[in-house]
Design a protein around this motif. Structure first.
Motif, short mmCIF file in Angstrom:
data_model
loop_
_atom_site.label_atom_id
_atom_site.label_comp_id
_atom_site.label_asym_id
_atom_site.label_seq_id
_atom_site.Cartn_x
_atom_site.Cartn_y
_atom_site.Cartn_z
N ALA A 111 -11.17 18.99 2.61
CA ALA A 111 -11.71 18.42 1.37
C ALA A 111 -10.61 17.81 0.49
O ALA A 111 -10.87 16.83 -0.21
CB ALA A 111 -12.49 19.48 0.60
N ALA A 112 -9.40 18.34 0.54
CA ALA A 112 -8.32 17.82 -0.31
C ALA A 112 -7.98 16.36 0.01
O ALA A 112 -8.00 15.52 -0.89
CB ALA A 112 -7.09 18.72 -0.22
N PRO A 113 -7.65 16.02 1.27
CA PRO A 113 -7.37 14.61 1.53
C PRO A 113 -8.61 13.72 1.37
O PRO A 113 -8.48 12.54 1.05
CB PRO A 113 -6.84 14.57 2.97
CG PRO A 113 -7.22 15.87 3.57
CD PRO A 113 -7.38 16.85 2.45
N LEU A 114 -9.80 14.28 1.57
CA LEU A 114 -11.01 13.49 1.36
C LEU A 114 -11.19 13.16 -0.12
O LEU A 114 -11.67 12.09 -0.47
CB LEU A 114 -12.24 14.21 1.90
CG LEU A 114 -12.33 14.34 3.41
CD1 LEU A 114 -13.62 15.05 3.82
CD2 LEU A 114 -12.22 13.00 4.09
N THR A 115 -10.80 14.08 -0.98
CA THR A 115 -10.85 13.80 -2.43
C THR A 115 -9.86 12.69 -2.78
O THR A 115 -10.19 11.79 -3.55
CB THR A 115 -10.53 15.08 -3.23
OG1 THR A 115 -11.45 16.11 -2.84
CG2 THR A 115 -10.65 14.84 -4.72
N LEU A 116 -8.68 12.76 -2.21
CA LEU A 116 -7.68 11.70 -2.43
C LEU A 116 -8.20 10.36 -1.90
O LEU A 116 -8.07 9.33 -2.57
CB LEU A 116 -6.36 12.07 -1.74
CG LEU A 116 -5.20 11.13 -1.96
CD1 LEU A 116 -4.82 11.07 -3.44
CD2 LEU A 116 -4.00 11.59 -1.13
N TYR A 117 -8.81 10.38 -0.73
CA TYR A 117 -9.41 9.16 -0.16
C TYR A 117 -10.50 8.63 -1.10
O TYR A 117 -10.56 7.43 -1.37
CB TYR A 117 -9.99 9.45 1.23
CG TYR A 117 -10.83 8.32 1.74
CD1 TYR A 117 -10.24 7.18 2.27
CD2 TYR A 117 -12.21 8.38 1.68
CE1 TYR A 117 -11.02 6.13 2.72
CE2 TYR A 117 -12.99 7.34 2.13
CZ TYR A 117 -12.39 6.21 2.65
OH TYR A 117 -13.16 5.17 3.08
N GLY A 118 -11.36 9.50 -1.60
CA GLY A 118 -12.41 9.08 -2.53
C GLY A 118 -11.85 8.51 -3.81
O GLY A 118 -12.38 7.53 -4.36
N LEU A 119 -10.77 9.09 -4.29
CA LEU A 119 -10.09 8.56 -5.48
C LEU A 119 -9.66 7.11 -5.22
O LEU A 119 -9.91 6.22 -6.04
CB LEU A 119 -8.89 9.44 -5.81
CG LEU A 119 -8.18 9.24 -7.12
CD1 LEU A 119 -9.09 9.58 -8.29
CD2 LEU A 119 -6.92 10.10 -7.17
N GLY A 120 -9.04 6.89 -4.08
CA GLY A 120 -8.63 5.53 -3.72
C GLY A 120 -9.82 4.61 -3.53
O GLY A 120 -9.80 3.45 -3.94
#
Length: 188
Positions: A111-120
């Motif tokens: 979920a952490a990198p997916l949150t970063l991806y969603g932010l981008g």
């Protein structure tokens, strides 16, 4: 003069339009690859149920929400800068996910990198049309906008044919398309 009823090709003489469409197409391919592959990985490799997979994928939506809120709070740094920030965050998020994924990876770690991806995703998805159309004459803007929408929607192709290994390679391919989109965005 007479214009094509289907596509006014002279629009591609504008570098912002040409590079913007290359960028939009690359982003769309990367995004569709991720959206296609992630549920397969979560359900078939990590053995999560559909509901739990949806909750993990919701991390992208949370990131996108915060990016929009952040953009509104900080004002505008320019559309091109916002797109570059977003594409960079997407690429880092996907690459981080690729490096973390495995058959036993904890779903909350994913979920952490997916949150970063969603932010981008939130940063990169809001500005490309305006950036791409900034040099297009007003009389041609409707067709230029329609062309850009077609490129974004038409670029969503399936990049994988298997499960676990194909999922990882599809995400590597998605990262490559995000890198290509960064090059395109720098040229706009």
């Amino acid at each position: 003069g007479h214009r094509s009823a289907l596509l006014y090709l002279e629009l591609f003489f504008y570098s912002t339009f040409s590079w913007g469409n290359i960028t939009a197409g690359a982003v769309a391919i990367g995004e569709f690859a991720i959206i296609f592959v992630l549920p397969l990985y979560l359900i078939n490799t990590l053995d999560l149920c559909a509901t739990w997979s949806g909750l993990v994928l919701a991390a992208m939506a949370i990131g996108a929400f915060f990016s929009v809120a952040s953009a509104l709070m900080r004002g505008t740094d320019g559309a091109s800068g916002t797109v570059l920030i977003g594409l960079g965050l997407e690429a880092v998020g996907v690459l981080s996910f690729v490096l973390l994924m495995g058959p036993d990876t904890n779903d909350w770690i994913i979920a952490a990198p997916l949150t970063l991806y969603g932010l981008g995703l939130g940063f990169a998805s809001t500005q490309p049309t305006g950036t791409m159309l900034r040099d297009i004459p007003v009389d041609d803007s409707r067709q230029a906008s329609a062309t850009q929408t077609t490129v974004r929607l038409g670029s969503g192709v399936d990049l994988s044919e298997g499960m676990a290994n194909a999922a990882q390679w599809s995400l590597v391919a998605a990262t490559a398309f995000f890198a290509l989109s960064l090059v395109g965005a720098l040229r706009v």
